[in-house]
Write a protein that holds these residues in place. Structure first.
Motif, mmCIF file in Angstrom:
data_model
loop_
_atom_site.group_PDB
_atom_site.id
_atom_site.type_symbol
_atom_site.label_atom_id
_atom_site.label_comp_id
_atom_site.label_asym_id
_atom_site.label_seq_id
_atom_site.Cartn_x
_atom_site.Cartn_y
_atom_site.Cartn_z
ATOM 1 N N ARG A 90 0.822 -1.205 0.000
ATOM 2 C CA ARG A 90 0.000 0.000 0.000
ATOM 3 C C ARG A 90 0.860 1.261 0.000
ATOM 4 O O ARG A 90 0.652 2.169 -0.806
ATOM 5 N N ILE A 91 1.829 1.304 0.896
ATOM 6 C CA ILE A 91 2.653 2.501 1.027
ATOM 7 C C ILE A 91 3.589 2.661 -0.178
ATOM 8 O O ILE A 91 3.882 3.774 -0.610
ATOM 9 N N THR A 92 4.025 1.537 -0.764
ATOM 10 C CA THR A 92 4.914 1.589 -1.930
ATOM 11 C C THR A 92 4.178 2.081 -3.173
ATOM 12 O O THR A 92 4.715 2.871 -3.957
ATOM 13 N N PHE A 93 2.955 1.634 -3.349
ATOM 14 C CA PHE A 93 2.167 2.042 -4.516
ATOM 15 C C PHE A 93 1.975 3.554 -4.557
ATOM 16 O O PHE A 93 2.236 4.202 -5.576
ATOM 17 N N TRP A 94 1.525 4.130 -3.445
ATOM 18 C CA TRP A 94 1.250 5.564 -3.430
ATOM 19 C C TRP A 94 2.531 6.378 -3.521
ATOM 20 O O TRP A 94 2.551 7.464 -4.117
ATOM 21 N N GLY A 95 3.619 5.861 -2.946
ATOM 22 C CA GLY A 95 4.896 6.552 -3.081
ATOM 23 C C GLY A 95 5.382 6.561 -4.517
ATOM 24 O O GLY A 95 5.863 7.586 -5.024
ATOM 25 N N ALA A 96 5.258 5.428 -5.206
ATOM 26 C CA ALA A 96 5.674 5.341 -6.608
ATOM 27 C C ALA A 96 4.848 6.279 -7.478
ATOM 28 O O ALA A 96 5.384 6.944 -8.384
ATOM 29 N N LEU A 97 3.563 6.347 -7.204
ATOM 30 C CA LEU A 97 2.687 7.233 -7.987
ATOM 31 C C LEU A 97 3.088 8.693 -7.804
ATOM 32 O O LEU A 97 3.171 9.452 -8.781
ATOM 33 N N ALA A 98 3.351 9.086 -6.550
ATOM 34 C CA ALA A 98 3.743 10.475 -6.277
ATOM 35 C C ALA A 98 5.057 10.822 -6.970
ATOM 36 O O ALA A 98 5.188 11.898 -7.580
ATOM 37 N N MET A 99 6.025 9.935 -6.890
ATOM 38 C CA MET A 99 7.325 10.200 -7.523
ATOM 39 C C MET A 99 7.210 10.261 -9.041
ATOM 40 O O MET A 99 7.852 11.087 -9.700
ATOM 41 N N ALA A 100 6.382 9.382 -9.624
ATOM 42 C CA ALA A 100 6.211 9.363 -11.077
ATOM 43 C C ALA A 100 5.574 10.659 -11.568
ATOM 44 O O ALA A 100 6.013 11.245 -12.570
#
Length: 231
Positions: free
Chosen positions: A208-218
């Protein structure tokens, strides 16, 4: 003879755990996103470090201030409810006794036993009984503004330092993939540790935390690329 209660429950850690996880997550995501956006706009490595450091300081202060104000509002509400309850106990003891007994009846006790329990608890500490069973305020979950503010600021700074170290150590050409990849690893570990500490699924917490972090960085990197092209 008093029996010491030795069990430790997850709820005892919820106050600082929530603030610490939120702070560390924001520190990693916001700083990694910031440096990736600046890097994508073709800034120099020194400029990226300056931007990231400024983001660390500003973010830590913002987290501390926001957490303090938010939790202090909760604390003020709790104090107001307790003061109202204290006044009601002074002016209508019998009514408060019946109210407490009704709560215990609703939880499954028969009326006679509920009245006895309410009577004994109120004789011991009436305000504490109503605080816990009527208002739902306990020592473990009580609002602690200063603790929450410090935990948020420190955890944000700790999280933000990680991508900054990667920026300082990585080569300029490989900076974007290095920051992105290592930040995802940091986020996955944070999510796993937080989930384990909180008694939840480690895999779900990490994903969960990795998905939203990846989206924000992208998204931030895309914005940086647009400005880089426009410049």
């Amino acid at each position: 003879m008093h029996h010491r209660h030795r069990e430790r429950h997850v709820t005892e850690r919820m106050g600082w755990l929530r603030a610490a996880v939120l702070g560390a997550n924001d520190g990693i995501v916001s700083t990694a996103s910031l440096v990736m956006g600046v890097a994508a706009a073709h800034a120099s490595q020194s400029a990226i470090l300056v931007a990231g450091t400024a983001g660390l300081v500003a973010g830590a202060m913002s987290m501390a201030a926001g957490e303090y104000v938010s939790v202090h509002s909760q604390s003020d509400s709790e104090k107001a409810d307790l003061e109202r309850e204290r006044q009601e106990l002074e002016t209508d003891v019998e009514g408060e006794h019946k109210e407490l007994a009704a709560i215990y009846v609703g939880r499954g006790l028969d009326p006679q036993l509920a009245r006895q329990v309410a009577e004994q608890l109120m004789a011991h500490d009436a305000l504490d009984a109503h605080m816990r069973d009527e208002l739902g305020i306990t020592e473990a979950l009580k609002a602690r503004p200063l603790q929450a503010a410090v935990a948020s600021a420190v955890s944000f700074a700790a999280g933000a330092v990680l991508p900054l170290l990667v920026v300082a150590l990585a080569s300029p050409k490989g900076l974007l993939p290095w920051v992105f990849g290592t930040s995802l690893v940091f986020l996955a570990l944070l999510g796993a540790v937080a989930a384990r500490t909180g008694g939840a699924s480690v895999r779900t917490g990490a994903m969960r935390i990795t998905f939203w972090g990846a989206l924000a960085m992208a998204i931030t990197t895309g914005v940086g690329m647009l400005f880089g092209v426009a410049g």
